[in-house]
Structure formats: C-alpha cells, structure tokens
Design an enzyme around this catalytic site. Structure first.
Site, PDB file in Angstrom:
ATOM      1  N   PRO A  17       0.080   1.893  -3.316  1.00 23.53           N
ATOM      2  CA  PRO A  17      -0.300   1.038  -2.362  1.00 23.53           C
ATOM      3  C   PRO A  17       1.290   1.120  -1.508  1.00 23.53           C
ATOM      4  O   PRO A  17       2.160   0.896  -1.761  1.00 23.53           O
ATOM      5  CB  PRO A  17      -0.536   0.178  -3.222  1.00 23.53           C
ATOM      6  CG  PRO A  17       0.374   0.109  -4.142  1.00 23.53           C
ATOM      7  CD  PRO A  17       0.006   0.974  -4.454  1.00 23.53           C
ATOM      8  N   LYS A  18       1.001   0.886  -0.005  1.00 13.77           N
ATOM      9  CA  LYS A  18       1.766   0.779   0.546  1.00 13.77           C
ATOM     10  C   LYS A  18       2.099  -0.751   0.941  1.00 13.77           C
ATOM     11  O   LYS A  18       1.535  -0.859   1.476  1.00 13.77           O
ATOM     12  CB  LYS A  18       1.765   1.144   2.182  1.00 13.77           C
ATOM     13  CG  LYS A  18       2.772   0.971   3.028  1.00 13.77           C
ATOM     14  CD  LYS A  18       4.424   1.386   2.474  1.00 13.77           C
ATOM     15  CE  LYS A  18       4.801   0.594   4.183  1.00 13.77           C
ATOM     16  NZ  LYS A  18       5.905  -0.285   4.061  1.00 13.77           N
ATOM     17  N   PHE A  19       2.937  -1.353   0.525  1.00 10.70           N
ATOM     18  CA  PHE A  19       3.464  -2.952   1.002  1.00 10.70           C
ATOM     19  C   PHE A  19       3.917  -3.488   1.572  1.00 10.70           C
ATOM     20  O   PHE A  19       4.398  -2.552   2.734  1.00 10.70           O
ATOM     21  CB  PHE A  19       3.838  -3.635  -0.472  1.00 10.70           C
ATOM     22  CG  PHE A  19       3.432  -3.667  -2.102  1.00 10.70           C
ATOM     23  CD1 PHE A  19       2.391  -4.455  -1.806  1.00 10.70           C
ATOM     24  CD2 PHE A  19       3.144  -2.648  -2.623  1.00 10.70           C
ATOM     25  CE1 PHE A  19       1.702  -4.886  -3.290  1.00 10.70           C
ATOM     26  CE2 PHE A  19       2.458  -3.229  -4.142  1.00 10.70           C
ATOM     27  CZ  PHE A  19       1.959  -3.731  -3.690  1.00 10.70           C
ATOM     28  N   GLU A 164      -0.738  -2.006   3.412  1.00 12.19           N
ATOM     29  CA  GLU A 164      -0.924  -1.146   4.870  1.00 12.19           C
ATOM     30  C   GLU A 164      -2.048  -0.093   4.455  1.00 12.19           C
ATOM     31  O   GLU A 164      -2.773   0.589   5.353  1.00 12.19           O
ATOM     32  CB  GLU A 164       0.468  -1.220   5.474  1.00 12.19           C
ATOM     33  CG  GLU A 164       1.086  -2.457   5.026  1.00 12.19           C
ATOM     34  CD  GLU A 164       2.605  -1.539   6.671  1.00 12.19           C
ATOM     35  OE1 GLU A 164       2.870  -2.382   7.155  1.00 12.19           O
ATOM     36  OE2 GLU A 164       3.326  -0.940   5.763  1.00 12.19           O
TER      37      GLU A 164
END
Length: 323
Positions: A17-19, A164
């Site tokens: 996941p892209k935080f 995101e």
C-alpha cells in the site's frame, strides 16, 4: 528508487500500500539517526519521536519508508499534521507528544555489514522482517502481498484510511538509486470544481486553478490540474466568453497573487505561481486521488482535467471544507 504511474497493477509482482505521507530514508549512525526526504531535505529535527525509536537499531542500518501521522479521531492518516512539524517551532515537542509520527518501513538498503542494494527485493525483505522482529519496539513494517486481487482490495478498502494506492515491485529486482523501477497505481475518483484562474493565457490555458465556495459564499482554492494540453484551446474559448460577458469587470481574485508556494501542499521546493483570474462560472470535472487534506481543504496532488460540466452551475458543486 522511484515508482512510475500505471493504469493497472502488473502480474507477477509483490504489492504494497502507498500511504499518504512523506517518503523518507533513515540512516542509523553510531551517534545519531539522520532522516532524509525524497528531495534530499534533512527531516531529522522535525521527528524526534521517530529518531528516538530508530536508535535501537544497529548502526549502519539504512531504511526506506514513509513517515505518517495517524489521526485517531478520523481513523486515517493526517498529512496536515506532518506539515505542521516543519512550522511548529517551539511547539515541536508538543506536536510530537499530541500527534506522534510513525515510520512505515518497506525496504532495507544497508546493514552493519554493508549495502544491500544489489540483492533481490525478496532477500532484502526477509532481512528487513528479521531486523524489525528483533527491534524493541520496532518501526512499522509495511504490509506486502503477492496476491494482485488482495492488493486491489487494499486500494478500495483502505482509501478512507489514507492509502493513496498500491505500489508493485519486482521481487527479484535490485534497488536502483534515483531511478524508476516500481509501478504505482493510485486510487482515483472524479469530482467537480470551479475554475477560478489559469496559467498561460485565457485563449490557451495551461493549468486550471480550482475552487469551491464555502458556506459563507467565498471561493476557496482547492487545488490545480496538470497541464490540460490541446484541450486548453476549447476550454479557453469558454473562459474568454465568460470574461468578455462581464460588466464592470473586477479582475481581483479572492486568492493571493501569485499563488503561494505553500498552497501546493508539497514538501519539496516550490515557487509562487502567477496566474490569470477568471470569472468563477465554469464548472469542470476532474480526476483526483485520495490525497485530500481535510484541514486545508485541498487536493495535494494535481488533478487530471476530464471535461467541462456545462450542465452544472457553481451552486451544484460540493462546498469547500476545512476552512
């Protein structure tokens, strides 16, 4: 190492996941911890809570990850709180106490024995998991999966928490400094906004400055688009027509001129942006990602222009929030 945008996740990769935070490389040295941003800026003074945590790791360790601040009231990451760290001044320790930062680690670039850049990602990941398992207490380990369907569910289910999108990486790939080698698929949706200004010229605008009215009837700046390209000519005709129809025209904008560099919401160096105010009557549909700062009421990343919504008036657009 950088990620390039893509429309869909590739098969045969591992996914993370892209935080919504600040990319950060952490260098654990014998006498200190040094935090460096993606733009090579020294972040060390602003995150004493993170450096204190990382001091427990062996000297010579170099990590790659994302700095985030979790908002327990909204159950999501808080990007505005990250920005406040840089401007807090004497209140920095209060900020760190009230809104502690976390370091989500996704790669191990070096260990006390030397650099690991040439090792496959899967080997670096195994070493990273072992390192953090022995750390008291460890930084947060970024989730990772080889199941592309699970990764797609992350993009949907975790969007409200401040994720995101998803990053795809080659499990056998080496770490290439400063070069693109990963794939980034962002969670995006469409929204409506009002054009309040443009860069370039009215006949051929380059970038659209977007606004929304707040409850008091003031047009608030909410973001800007990427360059609109050839579509700008058609859009420019609409903007010129609206401006030409004005009587007793007052070209003063409700926004500062030029647009402040800080309004871009980015940590890297930005310059004030000169623009041309236009009559706020044109509604456009734009494609946006999940990086919306509720406190500032703005999209942090540039939106992609989709179309003019001639069927909508400015009163149909969602109100501005966060002011």
């Amino acid at each position: 190492m950088r990620a390039v945008p893509a429309a869909d996740l590739p098969a045969g990769a591992v996914y993370e996941p892209k935080f919504d935070g600040w990319r950060c490389v952490a260098f654990v040295q014998p006498d200190r911890v040094f935090l460096q941003s993606r733009h090579l800026r020294n972040l060390t003074p602003y995150f004493p809570d993170v450096t204190r945590l990382l001091r427990a790791l062996p000297a010579g360790t170099v990590l790659d990850g994302e700095l985030i601040i979790w908002d327990p009231d909204r159950h999501r990451t808080n990007f505005v709180a990250l920005q406040r760290r840089v401007t807090a001044g004497r209140q920095l320790l209060v900020e760190a106490r009230d809104r502690p930062a976390h370091y989500v680690v996704f790669d191990l670039l070096a260990e006390p024995g030397g650099p690991l850049l040439d090792l496959p990602l899967c080997v670096r990941r195994t070493k990273l998991e072992a390192l953090l398992a022995a750390a008291p207490p460890p930084p947060l380990l970024c989730p990772q999966t080889a199941d592309v369907d699970e990764a797609r569910r992350w993009a949907v289910d975790w969007e409200a928490a401040g994720v995101e999108g998803v990053i795809a990486k080659n499990p056998g790939g080496r770490y290439e400094l400063g070069r693109p080698g990963w794939v980034k698929v962002k969670t995006r949706s469409t929204a409506e906004a009002i054009v309040g200004g443009v860069t370039g010229s009215l006949s051929t605008p380059g970038v659209l400055l977007l606004g929304r009215y707040d409850a008091a009837g003031r047009l608030r700046y909410v973001g800007q688009t990427m360059p609109v390209g050839e579509v700008g000519r058609e859009l420019g005709q609409a903007l010129v027509r609206y401006v030409a129809q004005r009587r007793n025209a007052d070209e003063r904008s409700p926004w500062p001129q030029p647009l402040p560099a800080s309004w871009s919401g980015q940590l890297g160096e930005r310059r004030p942006l000169p623009y041309i105010p236009v009559q706020p009557t044109v509604v456009v549909e734009v494609e946006v990602d999940a990086a919306f700062d509720e406190g500032a009421g703005r999209w942090r990343h540039r939106a992609r222009f989709v179309r003019v919504r001639a069927d909508l008036s400015v009163y149909d657009v969602e109100r501005a929030v966060g002011f």
